[in-house]
Design a protein around this motif. Structure first.
Motif, short mmCIF file in Angstrom:
data_model
loop_
_atom_site.label_atom_id
_atom_site.label_comp_id
_atom_site.label_asym_id
_atom_site.label_seq_id
_atom_site.Cartn_x
_atom_site.Cartn_y
_atom_site.Cartn_z
N GLU A 71 0.83 -1.21 0.00
CA GLU A 71 0.00 0.00 0.00
C GLU A 71 0.87 1.26 0.00
O GLU A 71 0.58 2.22 -0.72
CB GLU A 71 -0.93 0.00 1.22
N GLU A 72 1.94 1.24 0.76
CA GLU A 72 2.84 2.39 0.82
C GLU A 72 3.46 2.68 -0.55
O GLU A 72 3.55 3.84 -0.97
CB GLU A 72 3.94 2.18 1.87
N GLN A 73 3.88 1.63 -1.24
CA GLN A 73 4.44 1.82 -2.58
C GLN A 73 3.39 2.38 -3.54
O GLN A 73 3.67 3.32 -4.27
CB GLN A 73 4.95 0.48 -3.15
N TYR A 74 2.22 1.80 -3.50
CA TYR A 74 1.15 2.27 -4.38
C TYR A 74 0.86 3.76 -4.14
O TYR A 74 0.79 4.54 -5.09
CB TYR A 74 -0.13 1.45 -4.17
N LEU A 75 0.68 4.14 -2.88
CA LEU A 75 0.34 5.52 -2.57
C LEU A 75 1.46 6.49 -2.93
O LEU A 75 1.20 7.64 -3.26
CB LEU A 75 -0.05 5.65 -1.09
N ALA A 76 2.70 6.03 -2.88
CA ALA A 76 3.83 6.89 -3.25
C ALA A 76 3.97 7.02 -4.77
O ALA A 76 4.43 8.05 -5.26
CB ALA A 76 5.13 6.32 -2.67
N GLU A 77 3.54 5.99 -5.51
CA GLU A 77 3.78 5.96 -6.96
C GLU A 77 2.59 6.40 -7.82
O GLU A 77 2.79 6.89 -8.93
CB GLU A 77 4.15 4.54 -7.39
N THR A 78 1.38 6.22 -7.32
CA THR A 78 0.22 6.46 -8.18
C THR A 78 -0.04 7.95 -8.36
O THR A 78 0.27 8.76 -7.50
CB THR A 78 -1.04 5.76 -7.62
N GLU A 79 -0.60 8.27 -9.51
CA GLU A 79 -0.91 9.67 -9.82
C GLU A 79 -2.08 10.17 -9.00
O GLU A 79 -2.07 11.30 -8.51
CB GLU A 79 -1.22 9.80 -11.31
N ARG A 80 -3.12 9.34 -8.85
CA ARG A 80 -4.34 9.74 -8.14
C ARG A 80 -4.59 8.78 -6.98
O ARG A 80 -4.59 7.57 -7.19
CB ARG A 80 -5.54 9.72 -9.09
N ILE A 81 -4.84 9.32 -5.80
CA ILE A 81 -5.13 8.47 -4.65
C ILE A 81 -6.60 8.52 -4.22
O ILE A 81 -7.02 7.72 -3.41
CB ILE A 81 -4.23 8.81 -3.43
N GLY A 82 -7.37 9.44 -4.77
CA GLY A 82 -8.78 9.55 -4.39
C GLY A 82 -9.56 8.26 -4.54
O GLY A 82 -10.26 7.84 -3.60
N PRO A 83 -9.46 7.57 -5.69
CA PRO A 83 -10.20 6.31 -5.83
C PRO A 83 -9.80 5.26 -4.79
O PRO A 83 -10.63 4.52 -4.28
CB PRO A 83 -9.86 5.84 -7.24
N TYR A 84 -8.53 5.23 -4.44
CA TYR A 84 -8.07 4.26 -3.45
C TYR A 84 -8.61 4.60 -2.07
O TYR A 84 -9.05 3.73 -1.33
CB TYR A 84 -6.54 4.20 -3.43
N LEU A 85 -8.58 5.89 -1.73
CA LEU A 85 -9.08 6.29 -0.41
C LEU A 85 -10.58 6.04 -0.27
O LEU A 85 -11.03 5.60 0.79
CB LEU A 85 -8.75 7.76 -0.15
N THR A 86 -11.36 6.29 -1.32
CA THR A 86 -12.78 5.99 -1.23
C THR A 86 -13.02 4.49 -1.17
O THR A 86 -13.92 4.03 -0.47
CB THR A 86 -13.59 6.63 -2.38
N LEU A 87 -12.19 3.71 -1.86
CA LEU A 87 -12.28 2.26 -1.76
C LEU A 87 -12.00 1.81 -0.33
O LEU A 87 -12.70 0.95 0.21
CB LEU A 87 -11.29 1.60 -2.73
N MET A 88 -11.02 2.41 0.31
CA MET A 88 -10.71 2.07 1.70
C MET A 88 -11.90 2.40 2.62
O MET A 88 -12.19 1.67 3.56
CB MET A 88 -9.46 2.82 2.19
N GLY A 89 -12.59 3.51 2.33
CA GLY A 89 -13.79 3.84 3.09
C GLY A 89 -14.86 2.78 2.92
O GLY A 89 -15.52 2.38 3.88
N GLY A 90 -15.04 2.30 1.69
CA GLY A 90 -16.01 1.23 1.43
C GLY A 90 -15.65 -0.06 2.14
O GLY A 90 -16.50 -0.74 2.72
N ILE A 91 -14.37 -0.40 2.14
CA ILE A 91 -13.90 -1.60 2.84
C ILE A 91 -14.17 -1.46 4.34
O ILE A 91 -14.66 -2.40 4.98
CB ILE A 91 -12.40 -1.86 2.54
#
Length: 187
Positions: A143-163
């Motif tokens: 997760e740390e690598q993804y968040l450091a490398e990805t251009e947009r984190i909004g979709p991931y953060l909303t996915l985490m909210g859904g989880i």
């Protein structure tokens, strides 16, 4: 808020057909802003008419032509202005299921148990689907690598909210079922 901003936000991912957008809604936005395909198609037409998105037709052999939609600069600016504003008020939870639980003392405990088991199964299935989407996002990275490398984190953060929401729903259903089981002899 209207469906307008949810559609504009979904198009941040890039060009998409109405069908592709309905799948995006089903997987990532439905947890907090559901929409039917019919609602999406109507909104796409309206947004194109307002100049917030553009549509282009792609000719296809053996299939009907499809329209692909993209954000315009005007659409990006409007979405950006919306994203910068604080929400008008906190979200209000409106859930028919919770009213049924509130009124559970008017029905047999078995009816409530079945409702809880159904909701728990539904939340579990949704959670499994969200976890598969998370794995696709991470694609072998932490997760740390993804968040450091990805251009947009909004979709991931909303996915985490859904989880988080579905995990807690499963936990709450388990707790409610345990309470019902303990109370069974009292009924």
């Amino acid at each position: 808020m209207s469906l307008k901003y949810a559609v504009l936000a979904a198009l941040l991912e890039g060009e998409a057909s109405g069908y592709e957008l309905s799948k995006v809604f089903d997987v990532s936005l439905a947890n907090f802003w559901p929409a039917t395909p019919q609602q999406l198609y109507r909104e796409l037409e309206r947004l194109a008419g307002e100049g917030l998105i553009e549509a282009r037709v792609v000719q296809q052999e053996r299939r009907p032509n499809k329209r692909l939609f993209t954000l315009t600069e005007t659409g990006r600016h409007e979405l950006s202005a919306f994203a910068a504003e604080p929400p008008r008020r906190p979200a209000a939870l409106r859930d028919e299921f919770l009213i049924k639980i509130q009124a559970m003392d008017t029905v047999e405990p078995e009816v409530t148990r079945e409702l809880l088991e159904e909701r728990m199964a539904w939340a579990g299935a949704k959670l499994a689907r969200y976890e598969r989407v998370r794995e696709r996002f991470l694609d072998g990275r932490t997760e740390e690598q993804y968040l450091a490398e990805t251009e947009r984190i909004g979709p991931y953060l909303t996915l985490m909210g859904g989880i988080a929401l579905e995990t807690e729903t499963v936990r709450w259903c388990e707790r409610a079922l345990a309470v019902l089981k303990r109370r069974a002899p009292l009924s």
